[in-house]
Motif scaffolding. Structure first.
Motif, PDB file in Angstrom:
ATOM      1  N   TRP A  46       0.825  -1.211   0.000  1.00 52.81           N
ATOM      2  CA  TRP A  46       0.000   0.000   0.000  1.00 52.81           C
ATOM      3  C   TRP A  46       0.859   1.260   0.000  1.00 52.81           C
ATOM      4  O   TRP A  46       1.952   1.292   0.533  1.00 52.81           O
ATOM      5  N   ARG A  47       0.306   2.283  -0.634  1.00 51.51           N
ATOM      6  CA  ARG A  47       0.910   3.615  -0.612  1.00 51.51           C
ATOM      7  C   ARG A  47      -0.232   4.618  -0.434  1.00 51.51           C
ATOM      8  O   ARG A  47      -1.344   4.388  -0.920  1.00 51.51           O
ATOM      9  N   PHE A  48       0.049   5.733   0.233  1.00 53.42           N
ATOM     10  CA  PHE A  48      -0.991   6.707   0.576  1.00 53.42           C
ATOM     11  C   PHE A  48      -0.648   8.092   0.037  1.00 53.42           C
ATOM     12  O   PHE A  48       0.493   8.531   0.113  1.00 53.42           O
ATOM     13  N   LEU A  49      -1.664   8.769  -0.447  1.00 60.11           N
ATOM     14  CA  LEU A  49      -1.568  10.176  -0.818  1.00 60.11           C
ATOM     15  C   LEU A  49      -2.662  10.899  -0.040  1.00 60.11           C
ATOM     16  O   LEU A  49      -3.846  10.567  -0.185  1.00 60.11           O
ATOM     17  N   ILE A  83       2.761  -1.728  -7.520  1.00 65.06           N
ATOM     18  CA  ILE A  83       2.861  -3.009  -8.230  1.00 65.06           C
ATOM     19  C   ILE A  83       4.292  -3.554  -8.251  1.00 65.06           C
ATOM     20  O   ILE A  83       4.477  -4.745  -8.446  1.00 65.06           O
ATOM     21  N   THR A  84       5.290  -2.701  -7.988  1.00 60.67           N
ATOM     22  CA  THR A  84       6.658  -3.216  -7.913  1.00 60.67           C
ATOM     23  C   THR A  84       6.884  -3.997  -6.618  1.00 60.67           C
ATOM     24  O   THR A  84       7.803  -4.806  -6.543  1.00 60.67           O
ATOM     25  N   ASP A  85       6.039  -3.775  -5.607  1.00 58.68           N
ATOM     26  CA  ASP A  85       6.119  -4.535  -4.354  1.00 58.68           C
ATOM     27  C   ASP A  85       5.108  -5.680  -4.320  1.00 58.68           C
ATOM     28  O   ASP A  85       5.003  -6.380  -3.315  1.00 58.68           O
ATOM     29  N   SER A  86       4.369  -5.851  -5.384  1.00 56.86           N
ATOM     30  CA  SER A  86       3.348  -6.895  -5.430  1.00 56.86           C
ATOM     31  C   SER A  86       3.975  -8.223  -5.834  1.00 56.86           C
ATOM     32  O   SER A  86       4.776  -8.279  -6.768  1.00 56.86           O
ATOM     33  N   ARG A  89      -1.196 -10.784  -6.839  1.00 59.00           N
ATOM     34  CA  ARG A  89      -2.241  -9.764  -6.902  1.00 59.00           C
ATOM     35  C   ARG A  89      -3.420 -10.071  -5.975  1.00 59.00           C
ATOM     36  O   ARG A  89      -3.894  -9.189  -5.259  1.00 59.00           O
ATOM     37  N   ASP A  90      -3.910 -11.300  -5.971  1.00 64.91           N
ATOM     38  CA  ASP A  90      -5.048 -11.638  -5.116  1.00 64.91           C
ATOM     39  C   ASP A  90      -4.724 -11.395  -3.643  1.00 64.91           C
ATOM     40  O   ASP A  90      -5.514 -10.793  -2.915  1.00 64.91           O
ATOM     41  N   LYS A  91      -3.566 -11.847  -3.204  1.00 69.60           N
ATOM     42  CA  LYS A  91      -3.176 -11.660  -1.811  1.00 69.60           C
ATOM     43  C   LYS A  91      -2.970 -10.187  -1.487  1.00 69.60           C
ATOM     44  O   LYS A  91      -3.326  -9.709  -0.413  1.00 69.60           O
ATOM     45  N   ASP A  92      -2.391  -9.455  -2.435  1.00 70.42           N
ATOM     46  CA  ASP A  92      -2.147  -8.035  -2.209  1.00 70.42           C
ATOM     47  C   ASP A  92      -3.442  -7.240  -2.153  1.00 70.42           C
ATOM     48  O   ASP A  92      -3.562  -6.293  -1.371  1.00 70.42           O
ATOM     49  N   LEU A  93      -4.426  -7.616  -2.954  1.00 70.05           N
ATOM     50  CA  LEU A  93      -5.730  -6.955  -2.883  1.00 70.05           C
ATOM     51  C   LEU A  93      -6.381  -7.178  -1.519  1.00 70.05           C
ATOM     52  O   LEU A  93      -6.962  -6.256  -0.945  1.00 70.05           O
ATOM     53  N   ASN A 132      -1.128  12.632 -11.055  1.00 71.72           N
ATOM     54  CA  ASN A 132       0.274  12.540 -11.462  1.00 71.72           C
ATOM     55  C   ASN A 132       1.008  11.463 -10.664  1.00 71.72           C
ATOM     56  O   ASN A 132       2.130  11.683 -10.184  1.00 71.72           O
ATOM     57  N   LEU A 133       0.348  10.309 -10.514  1.00 68.74           N
ATOM     58  CA  LEU A 133       0.940   9.200  -9.764  1.00 68.74           C
ATOM     59  C   LEU A 133       1.965   8.469 -10.627  1.00 68.74           C
ATOM     60  O   LEU A 133       1.821   8.384 -11.850  1.00 68.74           O
ATOM     61  N   TYR A 134       2.965   7.930  -9.989  1.00 70.60           N
ATOM     62  CA  TYR A 134       3.962   7.139 -10.696  1.00 70.60           C
ATOM     63  C   TYR A 134       3.293   5.946 -11.368  1.00 70.60           C
ATOM     64  O   TYR A 134       2.269   5.436 -10.889  1.00 70.60           O
ATOM     65  N   GLU A 135       3.886   5.459 -12.446  1.00 70.90           N
ATOM     66  CA  GLU A 135       3.305   4.353 -13.210  1.00 70.90           C
ATOM     67  C   GLU A 135       3.205   3.059 -12.404  1.00 70.90           C
ATOM     68  O   GLU A 135       2.396   2.200 -12.725  1.00 70.90           O
ATOM     69  N   ASN A 136       4.024   2.919 -11.371  1.00 67.61           N
ATOM     70  CA  ASN A 136       3.989   1.706 -10.559  1.00 67.61           C
ATOM     71  C   ASN A 136       2.854   1.714  -9.530  1.00 67.61           C
ATOM     72  O   ASN A 136       2.662   0.737  -8.816  1.00 67.61           O
TER      73      ASN A 136
END
Length: 166
Positions: A46-49, A83-86, A89-93, A132-136
């Protein structure tokens, strides 16, 4: 200390807020609670803005039919998956869902209200471009935050016997 089950049962989705801004300390506690969610391999994807600026919230509100909730909230927390830390996907969701739930529960315990908004995901690519979020970073949800101006009603749920498979 409050019993966690009481906090869970009392929490509600809040869609109308007072103008009062939550403290920076409370916002940090809420983000920290999210960060303590479980994740597979402890990858913490997770990342927060955090958005407080009215002009930015008003523009973000244009991406969902529930934009009035975003406009009304003093704070908006954009939750993304890196997604670079994923690794799965199912578990990360599921982990990000736990992260958001932790934040909602911590906010409630601090006397604040939240609304976990998902409909905005229908336009996630446009939202990411606007922010303007990074592509990852992939948008997972928007959580509104503030002091409730709603009358809080009693919740209702299906009985446990209706939910058990056997």
């Amino acid at each position: 200390m409050k019993d966690i089950l009481d906090i869970i049962k009392q929490r509600r989705s809040i869609r109308e807020y007072k103008k009062k801004m939550p403290s920076g300390e409370d916002i940090e506690k809420i983000l920290e609670a999210g960060g303590w969610a479980p994740s597979g391999l402890n990858n913490q994807p997770w990342r927060f803005l955090v958005i407080k600026e009215k002009a930015q919230k008003d523009k973000l509100a244009e991406f969902t039919k529930y934009g009035d909730i975003i406009k009304d909230a003093p704070v908006v927390i954009v939750v993304c998956m890196d997604i670079t830390d994923s690794y799965n996907r199912d578990k990360d969701l599921m982990a990000i869902g736990a992260c958001i739930q932790n934040m909602c529960l911590e906010a409630h315990s601090l006397g604040l209200g939240t609304c976990w908004m998902g409909e905005i995901l229908n336009r996630k690519k446009e939202v990411c471009k606007f922010l303007n979020l990074y592509e990852n970073l992939e948008l997972m949800a928007v959580v509104t935050l503030g002091y409730s101006s709603e009358h809080i009603t009693k919740g209702c749920r299906k009985s446990l016997s209706e939910l058990k498979i056997r």
